[in-house]
Design a protein around this motif. Structure first.
Motif, PDB file in Angstrom:
ATOM      1  N   PHE A   6      37.078  45.847  35.401  1.00 54.82           N
ATOM      2  CA  PHE A   6      36.827  47.284  35.280  1.00 54.82           C
ATOM      3  C   PHE A   6      35.345  47.549  35.074  1.00 54.82           C
ATOM      4  O   PHE A   6      34.744  48.374  35.762  1.00 54.82           O
ATOM      5  CB  PHE A   6      37.622  47.895  34.116  1.00 54.82           C
ATOM      6  N   HIS A   7      34.735  46.854  34.106  1.00 57.87           N
ATOM      7  CA  HIS A   7      33.322  47.093  33.812  1.00 57.87           C
ATOM      8  C   HIS A   7      32.431  46.723  34.990  1.00 57.87           C
ATOM      9  O   HIS A   7      31.421  47.385  35.231  1.00 57.87           O
ATOM     10  CB  HIS A   7      32.902  46.350  32.540  1.00 57.87           C
ATOM     11  N   ALA A   8      32.794  45.692  35.740  1.00 54.23           N
ATOM     12  CA  ALA A   8      32.006  45.317  36.917  1.00 54.23           C
ATOM     13  C   ALA A   8      32.043  46.423  37.968  1.00 54.23           C
ATOM     14  O   ALA A   8      31.001  46.822  38.503  1.00 54.23           O
ATOM     15  CB  ALA A   8      32.524  44.006  37.501  1.00 54.23           C
ATOM     16  N   LEU A   9      33.226  46.915  38.273  1.00 57.76           N
ATOM     17  CA  LEU A   9      33.362  47.988  39.262  1.00 57.76           C
ATOM     18  C   LEU A   9      32.727  49.285  38.779  1.00 57.76           C
ATOM     19  O   LEU A   9      32.050  49.990  39.531  1.00 57.76           O
ATOM     20  CB  LEU A   9      34.839  48.210  39.601  1.00 57.76           C
ATOM     21  N   PHE A  10      32.946  49.606  37.522  1.00 60.33           N
ATOM     22  CA  PHE A  10      32.399  50.814  36.921  1.00 60.33           C
ATOM     23  C   PHE A  10      30.874  50.789  36.974  1.00 60.33           C
ATOM     24  O   PHE A  10      30.236  51.745  37.405  1.00 60.33           O
ATOM     25  CB  PHE A  10      32.895  50.911  35.469  1.00 60.33           C
ATOM     26  N   SER A  11      30.289  49.684  36.544  1.00 60.32           N
ATOM     27  CA  SER A  11      28.843  49.547  36.526  1.00 60.32           C
ATOM     28  C   SER A  11      28.251  49.621  37.936  1.00 60.32           C
ATOM     29  O   SER A  11      27.264  50.318  38.168  1.00 60.32           O
ATOM     30  CB  SER A  11      28.465  48.220  35.862  1.00 60.32           C
ATOM     31  N   ALA A  12      28.869  48.923  38.873  1.00 58.98           N
ATOM     32  CA  ALA A  12      28.374  48.937  40.257  1.00 58.98           C
ATOM     33  C   ALA A  12      28.423  50.345  40.847  1.00 58.98           C
ATOM     34  O   ALA A  12      27.481  50.774  41.534  1.00 58.98           O
ATOM     35  CB  ALA A  12      29.184  47.969  41.113  1.00 58.98           C
ATOM     36  N   THR A  13      29.491  51.067  40.571  1.00 55.99           N
ATOM     37  CA  THR A  13      29.609  52.442  41.072  1.00 55.99           C
ATOM     38  C   THR A  13      28.519  53.326  40.493  1.00 55.99           C
ATOM     39  O   THR A  13      27.862  54.087  41.219  1.00 55.99           O
ATOM     40  CB  THR A  13      31.002  53.022  40.733  1.00 55.99           C
ATOM     41  N   CYS A  14      28.296  53.228  39.193  1.00 59.01           N
ATOM     42  CA  CYS A  14      27.271  54.058  38.560  1.00 59.01           C
ATOM     43  C   CYS A  14      25.864  53.690  39.025  1.00 59.01           C
ATOM     44  O   CYS A  14      25.030  54.569  39.248  1.00 59.01           O
ATOM     45  CB  CYS A  14      27.388  53.972  37.038  1.00 59.01           C
ATOM     46  N   PHE A  15      25.587  52.388  39.201  1.00 62.93           N
ATOM     47  CA  PHE A  15      24.278  51.988  39.719  1.00 62.93           C
ATOM     48  C   PHE A  15      24.084  52.490  41.151  1.00 62.93           C
ATOM     49  O   PHE A  15      22.979  52.876  41.542  1.00 62.93           O
ATOM     50  CB  PHE A  15      24.082  50.474  39.655  1.00 62.93           C
ATOM     51  N   THR A  16      25.140  52.486  41.941  1.00 61.93           N
ATOM     52  CA  THR A  16      25.058  53.037  43.299  1.00 61.93           C
ATOM     53  C   THR A  16      24.695  54.508  43.249  1.00 61.93           C
ATOM     54  O   THR A  16      23.856  54.988  44.024  1.00 61.93           O
ATOM     55  CB  THR A  16      26.391  52.832  44.043  1.00 61.93           C
ATOM     56  N   LEU A  17      25.316  55.238  42.328  1.00 59.00           N
ATOM     57  CA  LEU A  17      25.012  56.659  42.187  1.00 59.00           C
ATOM     58  C   LEU A  17      23.579  56.894  41.710  1.00 59.00           C
ATOM     59  O   LEU A  17      22.948  57.870  42.111  1.00 59.00           O
ATOM     60  CB  LEU A  17      26.019  57.331  41.256  1.00 59.00           C
ATOM     61  N   VAL A  18      23.041  55.994  40.895  1.00 56.97           N
ATOM     62  CA  VAL A  18      21.636  56.092  40.496  1.00 56.97           C
ATOM     63  C   VAL A  18      20.750  56.037  41.746  1.00 56.97           C
ATOM     64  O   VAL A  18      19.861  56.860  41.934  1.00 56.97           O
ATOM     65  CB  VAL A  18      21.237  54.969  39.503  1.00 56.97           C
ATOM     66  N   GLY A  19      21.011  55.063  42.593  1.00 58.81           N
ATOM     67  CA  GLY A  19      20.220  54.919  43.820  1.00 58.81           C
ATOM     68  C   GLY A  19      20.372  56.109  44.751  1.00 58.81           C
ATOM     69  O   GLY A  19      19.383  56.604  45.302  1.00 58.81           O
ATOM     70  N   LEU A  20      21.582  56.567  44.921  1.00 58.23           N
ATOM     71  CA  LEU A  20      21.804  57.737  45.768  1.00 58.23           C
ATOM     72  C   LEU A  20      21.111  58.975  45.204  1.00 58.23           C
ATOM     73  O   LEU A  20      20.539  59.775  45.942  1.00 58.23           O
ATOM     74  CB  LEU A  20      23.302  57.999  45.938  1.00 58.23           C
ATOM     75  N   TRP A  21      21.163  59.120  43.884  1.00 53.83           N
ATOM     76  CA  TRP A  21      20.526  60.275  43.259  1.00 53.83           C
ATOM     77  C   TRP A  21      19.016  60.253  43.487  1.00 53.83           C
ATOM     78  O   TRP A  21      18.414  61.261  43.814  1.00 53.83           O
ATOM     79  CB  TRP A  21      20.857  60.345  41.772  1.00 53.83           C
ATOM     80  N   TRP A  22      18.383  59.080  43.342  1.00 53.33           N
ATOM     81  CA  TRP A  22      16.941  59.032  43.560  1.00 53.33           C
ATOM     82  C   TRP A  22      16.585  59.264  45.018  1.00 53.33           C
ATOM     83  O   TRP A  22      15.515  59.796  45.322  1.00 53.33           O
ATOM     84  CB  TRP A  22      16.345  57.734  43.022  1.00 53.33           C
ATOM     85  N   ASN A  23      17.447  58.897  45.926  1.00 51.16           N
ATOM     86  CA  ASN A  23      17.224  59.221  47.330  1.00 51.16           C
ATOM     87  C   ASN A  23      17.233  60.738  47.519  1.00 51.16           C
ATOM     88  O   ASN A  23      16.402  61.287  48.247  1.00 51.16           O
ATOM     89  CB  ASN A  23      18.298  58.554  48.199  1.00 51.16           C
ATOM     90  N   VAL A  24      18.156  61.406  46.871  1.00 53.47           N
ATOM     91  CA  VAL A  24      18.216  62.868  46.942  1.00 53.47           C
ATOM     92  C   VAL A  24      16.953  63.468  46.336  1.00 53.47           C
ATOM     93  O   VAL A  24      16.342  64.371  46.909  1.00 53.47           O
ATOM     94  CB  VAL A  24      19.476  63.399  46.212  1.00 53.47           C
ATOM     95  N   VAL A  25      16.532  62.980  45.187  1.00 54.41           N
ATOM     96  CA  VAL A  25      15.353  63.514  44.498  1.00 54.41           C
ATOM     97  C   VAL A  25      14.104  63.347  45.364  1.00 54.41           C
ATOM     98  O   VAL A  25      13.272  64.257  45.444  1.00 54.41           O
ATOM     99  CB  VAL A  25      15.170  62.838  43.118  1.00 54.41           C
ATOM    100  N   GLN A  26      13.983  62.208  46.043  1.00 56.50           N
ATOM    101  CA  GLN A  26      12.814  61.989  46.911  1.00 56.50           C
ATOM    102  C   GLN A  26      12.746  63.003  48.043  1.00 56.50           C
ATOM    103  O   GLN A  26      11.663  63.352  48.488  1.00 56.50           O
ATOM    104  CB  GLN A  26      12.833  60.575  47.486  1.00 56.50           C
TER     105      GLN A  26
END
Length: 167
Positions: A6-26
């Motif tokens: 659970f924590h592996a999948l949860f963490s990977a999903t949230c880190f993916t969203l971090v990257g996607l969010w910074w792409n949006v911000v750029q």
């Protein structure tokens, strides 16, 4: 599901969203020029990053060395609670958002309490790391990070934000 999985999948999903969010911000450089928008951008960033880090530390510490994830959950929850309360103090008018932020601050506080006093999880028949996983789920559900994150990323990356640049 195994808590570690659970924590592996949860963490990977949230880190993916971090990257996607910074792409949006750029693609929206003007957001960083306004202090109020910069705070919102940073708040969304932390909403993805802090749970991702908690999930990562839960994997590192696991059940063999619980002091690792417990210390990380306490520290990251204090940061999340403080940042959420700062945003809450600046929120105006929208009662729904205000209630969500207050609920998120409360959940961050509960995550810190369970990290500091893991024996409390036993009172409800859970291992401490299971209780923390459930609190993270509640945090995510309350502020709808996964759904809201995907919606925001889609809206700004593929929707109206890109239409302005194409014209």
């Amino acid at each position: 599901m195994d808590v570690s999985t659970f924590h592996a999948l949860f963490s990977a999903t949230c880190f993916t969203l971090v990257g996607l969010w910074w792409n949006v911000v750029q693609s929206h450089a003007t957001w960083m020029s306004t202090p109020s928008l910069r705070r919102v951008v940073g708040g969304i960033y932390l909403s993805f990053l802090l749970p991702a880090l908690m999930g990562l530390f839960a994997q590192v510490g696991g059940t063999e060395q619980p002091q690792i994830w417990r210390a990380a959950f306490v520290a990251l929850s204090v940061v999340g609670c403080a940042c959420t309360l700062r945003l809450l103090a600046r929120a105006r008018g929208d009662r729904f958002v205000t209630r969500q932020q207050a609920g998120a601050a409360l959940l961050y506080a509960l995550i810190a309490v369970v990290g500091a006093r893991p024996e409390l999880a036993g009172h409800i028949g859970l291992r401490p790391i299971q209780a923390e996983a459930l609190l993270l789920i509640a945090l995510i559900a309350l502020i709808a990070l996964i759904v809201m994150g995907h919606a925001l990323v889609w809206r700004f990356a593929a929707g109206e934000g890109r239409a302005e640049n194409a014209a």
